[in-house]
Design a protein around this motif. Structure first.
Motif, PDB file in Angstrom:
ATOM      1  N   GLU A 172       0.830  -1.218   0.000  1.00 58.17           N
ATOM      2  CA  GLU A 172       0.000   0.000   0.000  1.00 58.17           C
ATOM      3  C   GLU A 172       0.862   1.264   0.000  1.00 58.17           C
ATOM      4  O   GLU A 172       1.921   1.315   0.616  1.00 58.17           O
ATOM      5  CB  GLU A 172      -0.904   0.000   1.246  1.00 58.17           C
ATOM      6  CG  GLU A 172      -1.822   1.205   1.303  1.00 58.17           C
ATOM      7  CD  GLU A 172      -2.959   1.039   2.306  1.00 58.17           C
ATOM      8  OE1 GLU A 172      -2.893   0.117   3.153  1.00 58.17           O
ATOM      9  OE2 GLU A 172      -3.909   1.843   2.237  1.00 58.17           O
ATOM     10  N   LEU A 173       0.386   2.266  -0.707  1.00 49.15           N
ATOM     11  CA  LEU A 173       1.029   3.585  -0.706  1.00 49.15           C
ATOM     12  C   LEU A 173       0.169   4.504   0.155  1.00 49.15           C
ATOM     13  O   LEU A 173      -1.032   4.647  -0.088  1.00 49.15           O
ATOM     14  CB  LEU A 173       1.100   4.129  -2.128  1.00 49.15           C
ATOM     15  CG  LEU A 173       2.144   3.467  -3.042  1.00 49.15           C
ATOM     16  CD1 LEU A 173       1.828   3.742  -4.502  1.00 49.15           C
ATOM     17  CD2 LEU A 173       3.539   3.946  -2.687  1.00 49.15           C
ATOM     18  N   ARG A 207     -10.153   5.485  -2.354  1.00 54.26           N
ATOM     19  CA  ARG A 207      -9.880   4.053  -2.160  1.00 54.26           C
ATOM     20  C   ARG A 207      -8.417   3.886  -1.777  1.00 54.26           C
ATOM     21  O   ARG A 207      -7.580   4.717  -2.141  1.00 54.26           O
ATOM     22  CB  ARG A 207     -10.136   3.293  -3.452  1.00 54.26           C
ATOM     23  CG  ARG A 207     -11.582   3.332  -3.866  1.00 54.26           C
ATOM     24  CD  ARG A 207     -11.809   2.464  -5.083  1.00 54.26           C
ATOM     25  NE  ARG A 207     -13.190   2.574  -5.524  1.00 54.26           N
ATOM     26  CZ  ARG A 207     -13.566   2.617  -6.797  1.00 54.26           C
ATOM     27  NH1 ARG A 207     -12.674   2.547  -7.754  1.00 54.26           N
ATOM     28  NH2 ARG A 207     -14.837   2.714  -7.108  1.00 54.26           N
ATOM     29  N   ARG A 208      -8.100   2.799  -1.107  1.00 51.23           N
ATOM     30  CA  ARG A 208      -6.700   2.481  -0.818  1.00 51.23           C
ATOM     31  C   ARG A 208      -6.023   2.107  -2.143  1.00 51.23           C
ATOM     32  O   ARG A 208      -6.628   1.432  -2.972  1.00 51.23           O
ATOM     33  CB  ARG A 208      -6.619   1.304   0.152  1.00 51.23           C
ATOM     34  CG  ARG A 208      -7.261   1.600   1.492  1.00 51.23           C
ATOM     35  CD  ARG A 208      -7.418   0.351   2.323  1.00 51.23           C
ATOM     36  NE  ARG A 208      -6.155  -0.152   2.847  1.00 51.23           N
ATOM     37  CZ  ARG A 208      -6.016  -1.319   3.459  1.00 51.23           C
ATOM     38  NH1 ARG A 208      -7.066  -2.112   3.609  1.00 51.23           N
ATOM     39  NH2 ARG A 208      -4.839  -1.699   3.913  1.00 51.23           N
ATOM     40  N   VAL A 209      -4.774   2.535  -2.325  1.00 54.43           N
ATOM     41  CA  VAL A 209      -4.048   2.153  -3.543  1.00 54.43           C
ATOM     42  C   VAL A 209      -2.638   1.689  -3.186  1.00 54.43           C
ATOM     43  O   VAL A 209      -2.138   1.991  -2.095  1.00 54.43           O
ATOM     44  CB  VAL A 209      -3.960   3.318  -4.574  1.00 54.43           C
ATOM     45  CG1 VAL A 209      -5.313   3.674  -5.133  1.00 54.43           C
ATOM     46  CG2 VAL A 209      -3.289   4.529  -3.976  1.00 54.43           C
ATOM     47  N   GLY A 210      -2.019   0.956  -4.076  1.00 57.40           N
ATOM     48  CA  GLY A 210      -0.660   0.471  -3.813  1.00 57.40           C
ATOM     49  C   GLY A 210      -0.016  -0.028  -5.088  1.00 57.40           C
ATOM     50  O   GLY A 210      -0.651  -0.097  -6.145  1.00 57.40           O
ATOM     51  N   TRP A 211       1.258  -0.387  -4.969  1.00 59.15           N
ATOM     52  CA  TRP A 211       1.968  -0.996  -6.095  1.00 59.15           C
ATOM     53  C   TRP A 211       1.471  -2.416  -6.294  1.00 59.15           C
ATOM     54  O   TRP A 211       0.930  -3.029  -5.363  1.00 59.15           O
ATOM     55  CB  TRP A 211       3.475  -1.042  -5.827  1.00 59.15           C
ATOM     56  CG  TRP A 211       4.176   0.278  -5.752  1.00 59.15           C
ATOM     57  CD1 TRP A 211       4.920   0.739  -4.693  1.00 59.15           C
ATOM     58  CD2 TRP A 211       4.262   1.291  -6.770  1.00 59.15           C
ATOM     59  NE1 TRP A 211       5.446   1.970  -4.994  1.00 59.15           N
ATOM     60  CE2 TRP A 211       5.059   2.337  -6.262  1.00 59.15           C
ATOM     61  CE3 TRP A 211       3.736   1.419  -8.056  1.00 59.15           C
ATOM     62  CZ2 TRP A 211       5.348   3.492  -6.998  1.00 59.15           C
ATOM     63  CZ3 TRP A 211       4.018   2.562  -8.784  1.00 59.15           C
ATOM     64  CH2 TRP A 211       4.810   3.583  -8.265  1.00 59.15           C
ATOM     65  N   LEU A 212       1.715  -2.917  -7.467  1.00 54.25           N
ATOM     66  CA  LEU A 212       1.359  -4.300  -7.780  1.00 54.25           C
ATOM     67  C   LEU A 212       1.993  -5.251  -6.764  1.00 54.25           C
ATOM     68  O   LEU A 212       3.152  -5.084  -6.395  1.00 54.25           O
ATOM     69  CB  LEU A 212       1.899  -4.606  -9.174  1.00 54.25           C
ATOM     70  CG  LEU A 212       1.260  -5.758  -9.912  1.00 54.25           C
ATOM     71  CD1 LEU A 212      -0.195  -5.457 -10.170  1.00 54.25           C
ATOM     72  CD2 LEU A 212       1.973  -5.930 -11.254  1.00 54.25           C
ATOM     73  N   ASP A 213       1.228  -6.233  -6.331  1.00 57.52           N
ATOM     74  CA  ASP A 213       1.698  -7.181  -5.320  1.00 57.52           C
ATOM     75  C   ASP A 213       1.822  -8.542  -6.014  1.00 57.52           C
ATOM     76  O   ASP A 213       0.815  -9.216  -6.261  1.00 57.52           O
ATOM     77  CB  ASP A 213       0.662  -7.197  -4.183  1.00 57.52           C
ATOM     78  CG  ASP A 213       1.078  -8.088  -3.033  1.00 57.52           C
ATOM     79  OD1 ASP A 213       1.699  -9.145  -3.280  1.00 57.52           O
ATOM     80  OD2 ASP A 213       0.757  -7.731  -1.879  1.00 57.52           O
TER      81      ASP A 213
END
Ligand code: GDP
Ligand code: IMO
Ligand code: MG
Length: 460
Positions: free
Chosen positions: A288-289, A332-338
């Motif tokens: 998550e960012l 919304r929560r966002v993040g780098w690809l996991d």
């Protein structure tokens, strides 16, 4: 043959768009799980359709089926059908007689339980999904077929409704009044659900799903199985308890339609991947960012520095990707690809191909990162651990890719794969390698024509 569309992450990966794309060559589009918690967007000729229950193929005039694994709120179904008709479409939707109905008390109880659960709440859509599946498993549910038989409907309601009322009043201490009281009133429910049953019968909408689909397949027709939600919110394979109450993974496509696993397995199973992460709800998210108050565990927005690089990146991706609640407007929560999350998804569903969406959203960034593996209790691991608490202890080991520029994505889609900026292709090919599945389609924008198509699964 069948083509199954499965969300690889946390929902909203762009499944509706891929169903629309490949649905062109299908005769029937069937949903196999979930209900009106889904929100699938199809953009056709500049017109945007947001569908929560009607299968996405309806926009292309295909037969839509809600399989036995779905939970169906007839009120939502009919209002969505009426809206589509007002917009000039002629949706043809069938509903499995074995599918369960969502009743008004399911919605009320969904809200009550979410409040009660506090830190354990998943942040549900409030559509009564969990309570309806609970009743299905508790063998006290009302099925779509029951709505067509007034005597059976009455018997089911007379058994279950007093229990639901007692649960609301005596266990949760809620005072039921007005519309909420109607939701727990046998006579009221009987009248409204009998009327839905009559409409389903009059419009010839109910089917024995497995037989209906198998007959069509035997006759040489193509069936597309449209998953809702995503692998990491699957009841068995996701971040339990912050999950939905069904199986979006490919196994659900068999039990949720009545087609045999061999039938589904002989077809294609396409994992839909968003090129970054977005999440509505709680639970761990190692890549998550920044964060979102009330959803990111232990996140307090008071102490956040606006200059913080991760927060700025999060805002950038959120704005570019339009990652704000459609109803609430909440970020919304966002993040780098996991990638561990994706390896888990590819294994659980056995992907035969990948559709990667939203690479246009990341364009313009100098560098793009991915969580390649996790550090877990001093060890490097490559897939997700089985418990949510263990997942919460994982930290991501990142790999960095050079970013790609903003380009004319519609022109890229016309020209084909080689027109995608080289650094983006490096990113995509890394992903296909890690998941051991070929790239079938690349989404470069929300429109139907903004897709680079590498494979058409019904042609192969
Ligand atoms: P679903 O629930 O998986 O069907 O996805 P949603 O429809 O909830 O969310 C996906 C959103 O992204 C929708 O607004 C789509 O129109 C949009 N979308 C889909 N693919 C792409 C893409 O490749 N690029 C961009 N920018 N948007 C996309
Ligand atoms: P589509 O099909 C994203 C999430 C909710 C909540 C959890 C449980 O559009 O990808 P529920 O109401 O199902 O009991 O909520 O699951 N959730 C979704 N998140 N996309 C969806 O559907 C979702 N459907 C449910 O936010 O955390
Ligand atoms: Mg959605």
């Amino acid at each position: 043959m069948t083509v199954t569309i499965v969300g690889s992450q946390l929902g909203d990966e762009g499944k509706g768009g891929v169903v629309d794309l490949y649905g062109d060559a299908a005769d029937i589009v069937a949903r196999y799980q979930g209900g009106d918690n889904a929100g699938h967007t199809v953009v056709s000729d500049g017109e945007k359709y947001k569908l929560s229950l009607v299968p996405s193929g309806a926009v292309r005039g295909k037969i839509g089926v809600l399989g036995n694994g779905c939970v169906v709120n007839p009120e939502t179904l009919f209002s969505e059908l009426d809206q589509l008709r007002e917009r000039g479409l002629e949706p043809d939707v069938r509903v499995a007689e074995r599918a369960h109905a969502i009743l008004p008390y399911h919605r009320v109880l969904d809200g009550i339980e979410e409040k009660e659960k506090a830190d354990l709440a998943a942040g549900t859509t409030g559509r009564g999904i969990g309570p309806a599946y609970e009743d299905k498993m508790g063998r006290r549910g009302v099925r779509i077929g029951d709505l067509l038989d007034p005597a059976v409907l009455r018997e089911r309601l007379e058994y279950v409704v007093p229990q639901k009322r007692a649960l609301a009043e005596d266990v949760f201490g809620v005072t039921l009044e007005g519309e909420t009281a109607d939701a727990f009133d046998v006579d009221h429910l009987f009248e409204s659900y009998r009327a839905y049953g009559e409409r389903l019968a009059t419009e010839g909408m109910t089917v024995d799903c497995g037989t209906f689909l198998q007959n069509r397949i035997d006759a040489g027709e193509n069936v597309l199985l449209e998953g809702a939600q995503g692998t990491s919110i699957d009841i068995d394979h996701g971040v339990y308890p912050y999950v939905t109450s069904s199986n979006p993974t490919a196994g659900g496509a068999s039990v949720g339609t009545g087609l045999g696993p061999t039938v589904v397995g002989q077809g294609e199973i396409i994992g839909i991947v968003k090129a970054y992460l977005s999440r509505v709800g709680t639970g761990p998210l190692p890549t998550e960012l920044g964060g979102v108050e009330g959803q990111t565990p232990d996140y307090d927005s008071e102490g956040v520095d606006e200059e913080d690089e991760a927060e700025q990146l999060a805002t950038y991706i959120r704005d570019e990707g339009g990652e704000y609640g459609t109803v609430t407007g909440r970020p919304r929560r966002v993040g780098w690809l996991d990638v561990p999350m994706l390896r888990h998804a590819a294994r659980a569903s056995g992907f035969t191909g990948l559709a990667v969406n939203h690479i246009d959203v990341l364009a313009g960034l100098e560098e793009v990162e991915v969580g390649h593996s996790y550090e877990f209790d001093g060890e490097e691991i490559f897939t997700v651990p089985p418990t949510t608490e263990q997942w919460g202890r994982c930290t991501a080991n990142y790999r960095t890719f050079d970013g790609w520029p903003e380009v004319d994505w519609t022109a890229v889609a016309e020209e084909g794969y080689e027109a995608i900026p080289e650094n983006a292709r490096t990113y995509l090919e890394y992903l296909a390698d890690e998941l051991d599945a070929p790239l079938y389609a690349i989404g470069v924008g929300p429109g139907r024509e903004q897709t680079v198509i590498l494979e058409r699964p019904y042609d192969s």
